[in-house]
Scaffold this active site. Structure first.
Site, PDB file in Angstrom:
ATOM      1  CB  THR A 193       7.133 -14.536 -30.170  1.00  0.00           C
ATOM      2  OG1 THR A 193       7.565 -15.896 -30.148  1.00  0.00           O
ATOM      3  CG2 THR A 193       5.961 -14.414 -31.115  1.00  0.00           C
ATOM      4  CE  LYS A 222       7.471 -19.080 -33.679  1.00  0.00           C
ATOM      5  NZ  LYS A 222       6.119 -18.542 -33.550  1.00  0.00           N
TER       6      LYS A 222
HETATM    7  C1  LIG Z   1      -1.934 -23.996 -31.004  1.00  0.00           C
HETATM    8  C2  LIG Z   1      -0.777 -23.105 -31.304  1.00  0.00           C
HETATM    9  C3  LIG Z   1      -0.082 -22.501 -30.274  1.00  0.00           C
HETATM   10  C4  LIG Z   1       1.022 -21.676 -30.537  1.00  0.00           C
HETATM   11  N1  LIG Z   1       1.722 -21.134 -29.498  1.00  0.00           N
HETATM   12  C5  LIG Z   1       2.804 -20.352 -29.753  1.00  0.00           C
HETATM   13  C6  LIG Z   1       3.569 -19.801 -28.690  1.00  0.00           C
HETATM   14  O1  LIG Z   1       3.309 -20.041 -27.511  1.00  0.00           O
HETATM   15  N2  LIG Z   1       4.607 -19.004 -29.011  1.00  0.00           N
HETATM   16  C7  LIG Z   1       4.960 -18.732 -30.307  1.00  0.00           C
HETATM   17  O2  LIG Z   1       5.907 -17.993 -30.570  1.00  0.00           O
HETATM   18  N3  LIG Z   1       4.260 -19.272 -31.334  1.00  0.00           N
HETATM   19  C8  LIG Z   1       3.201 -20.070 -31.088  1.00  0.00           C
HETATM   20  N4  LIG Z   1       2.508 -20.614 -32.131  1.00  0.00           N
HETATM   21  C9  LIG Z   1       2.964 -20.379 -33.508  1.00  0.00           C
HETATM   22  C10 LIG Z   1       3.958 -21.452 -33.957  1.00  0.00           C
HETATM   23  O3  LIG Z   1       5.194 -21.330 -33.300  1.00  0.00           O
HETATM   24  C11 LIG Z   1       4.225 -21.384 -35.455  1.00  0.00           C
HETATM   25  O4  LIG Z   1       4.703 -20.100 -35.775  1.00  0.00           O
HETATM   26  C12 LIG Z   1       2.975 -21.674 -36.280  1.00  0.00           C
HETATM   27  O5  LIG Z   1       2.226 -22.729 -35.722  1.00  0.00           O
HETATM   28  C13 LIG Z   1       3.388 -22.051 -37.689  1.00  0.00           C
HETATM   29  O6  LIG Z   1       2.265 -22.269 -38.488  1.00  0.00           O
HETATM   30  P1  LIG Z   1       1.658 -23.716 -38.810  1.00  0.00           P
HETATM   31  O7  LIG Z   1       0.827 -24.100 -37.626  1.00  0.00           O
HETATM   32  O8  LIG Z   1       0.847 -23.457 -40.038  1.00  0.00           O
HETATM   33  O9  LIG Z   1       2.811 -24.657 -39.033  1.00  0.00           O
HETATM   34  C14 LIG Z   1       1.406 -21.438 -31.873  1.00  0.00           C
HETATM   35  C15 LIG Z   1       0.708 -22.060 -32.914  1.00  0.00           C
HETATM   36  C16 LIG Z   1      -0.367 -22.886 -32.646  1.00  0.00           C
HETATM   37  C17 LIG Z   1      -1.080 -23.565 -33.786  1.00  0.00           C
END
Ligand SMILES: Cc1cc2nc3c(=O)[nH]c(=O)nc-3n(C[C@H](O)[C@H](O)[C@H](O)COP(=O)(O)O)c2cc1C
Length: 382
Positions: free
Chosen positions: A158, A255
């Site tokens: 990420t 990412k």
């Molecule tokens: C509660 C939550 C926790 C997340 N934790 C991570 C994480 O640990 N690592 C990461 O790369 N992305 C994380 N993300 C981002 C997601 O991988 C993803 O990019 C994002 O949720 C996409 O958007 P959407 O929720 O509108 O589908 C997180 C998103 C949310 C909502």
């Protein structure tokens, strides 16, 4: 409201809101600053329309795609998200089981509450391991080695989170790991006793990817936000990542890529994929929606590496629009986290099942039998 009454993203969101203490609901639902990018992510799909082809003689619909060497039965996968055991006591197990059932990919977060080894041993679904870049280069290497040993096929670094986003809802509720709640936050836990009972009567909350490194084992001393501030390296650069890509020597994607220039550099350092993502609007508010950025990234590198996509996806038609532009697969975060919070594994299964039904129905209505038949000819931008 019951699970059987949930027919779309907003229904799951409502049920999750009812079930969760507000600090936890707002951690999932919230985004950075004024949440403009968060809202714009989904709205961007509405500025573009699908154009169906009729009388196409469409027979069986094939939703399968191959992404970074992995075959997925449908083009929608579960993006990596942190702390799932907080949202429902089944946590990652529920999501992995649902991903297995629908033959799709599960992204395991380095801030996940189940170990990559456990997921790899117990669930037959393609696994993507998401990790962050640490100041301690030895730790980075050790984490890659551990994932390799566990048999993880896809590594995702990420790159949009070198510092934590400004999530003001969390400041108001006092959300942090470990929890340090404000009075209002505590009250919300008191009026959602079932969440607390489930939390304390099931497996202990752990961060198995990191507990050795952040002092979480046997009495938490570090918060996750301290981890971001103290352990991650905000100075990471292309050279650092090039080394990691070499060490991994396999499918490696970045990412959080938002521009053609960065996508080109990802190709130059040997990445085999990029994920066009703005972390669901949780990092840099005011940044462009991912849907608006997808075209330039696909035009630049789509012929050379796999372009994946996430942020704002709530519907089958959103997935079809991103695929029509040239994404190879589309991920969602909140779209399976709200179902997880609402009902555990049956919730995630229902959400993925509804997504598959929507995709099948919409492909038929579009006059397309295979995902490869989708293209920009299917789209009109207003
Ligand atoms: C509660 C939550 C926790 C997340 N934790 C991570 C994480 O640990 N690592 C990461 O790369 N992305 C994380 N993300 C981002 C997601 O991988 C993803 O990019 C994002 O949720 C996409 O958007 P959407 O929720 O509108 O589908 C997180 C998103 C949310 C909502």
């Amino acid at each position: 409201m019951r699970l059987s009454q949930c027919h779309n993203f907003q229904d799951f969101r409502k049920l999750a809101k009812k079930r969760l203490p507000s600090p936890i609901f707002n951690y999932i639902d919230g985004a950075a600053d004024d949440e403009v990018t968060y809202r714009n992510n989904t709205r961007a799909f509405e500025r573009c329309d699908l154009i169906p082809s009729v009388l196409a003689g469409t027979q069986e619909i094939d939703l399968s795609v191959t992404v970074m060497g992995q075959k997925l039965a449908m083009p929608f996968y579960c993006s990596p998200t942190a702390l799932q055991r907080l949202f429902h006591h089944q946590g990652e197990m529920a999501v992995a089981a649902a991903a297995e059932k629908y033959g799709t990919m599960f992204g395991v977060s380095s801030l996940g509450t189940a170990s990559i080894e456990h997921i790899a041993e117990n669930f037959d679904c393609p696994q993507m391991y998401q990790f962050y870049f640490h100041k301690d280069r030895g730790l980075n290497k050790a984490m890659l080695e551990r994932a390799k040993e566990a048999g993880v096929p896809i590594m995702a670094l990420t790159v949009d989170s070198i510092t934590g986003g400004n999530r003001e809802r969390d400041l108001r509720t006092g959300f942090s790991i470990p929890l340090r709640l404000t009075l209002g936050g505590m009250l919300s836990f008191a009026i959602h006793p079932m969440w607390g009972i489930n939390y304390v009567t099931h497996e202990k909350f752990r961060l198995p990817q990191l507990e050795e490194h952040i002092g979480m084992k046997g009495g938490a001393t570090t918060t996750v936000s301290d981890y971001f501030t103290n352990m991650l390296d905000p100075t990471m650069n292309w050279k650092d990542v090039e080394e990691l890509v070499k060490i991994w020597d396999g499918e490696f994607c970045l990412k959080g890529i938002m521009s053609a220039e960065d996508a080109r550099r990802a190709v130059d350092i040997g990445c085999t994929g990029v994920i066009v993502s703005n972390h669901g609007g949780r990092q840099l508010d005011g940044s462009s929606s991912t849907f608006d950025q997808l075209k330039e990234v696909v035009d630049e590198v789509g012929d050379e590496i796999d372009v994946l996509f996430d942020s704002g996806v709530q519907r089958g038609t959103h997935v079809l629009k991103a695929l029509s532009i040239g994404a190879k697969a589309v991920g969602g975060g909140r779209s399976y986290l709200f179902p997880l919070a609402a009902a555990g594994q049956p919730g995630v299964e229902r959400a993925l099942g509804l997504m598959r039904e929507e995709l099948e129905r919409d492909m038929r209505l579009m006059g397309c039998q295979n995902i490869g038949e989708l293209g920009r000819k299917n789209l009109r931008f207003r």
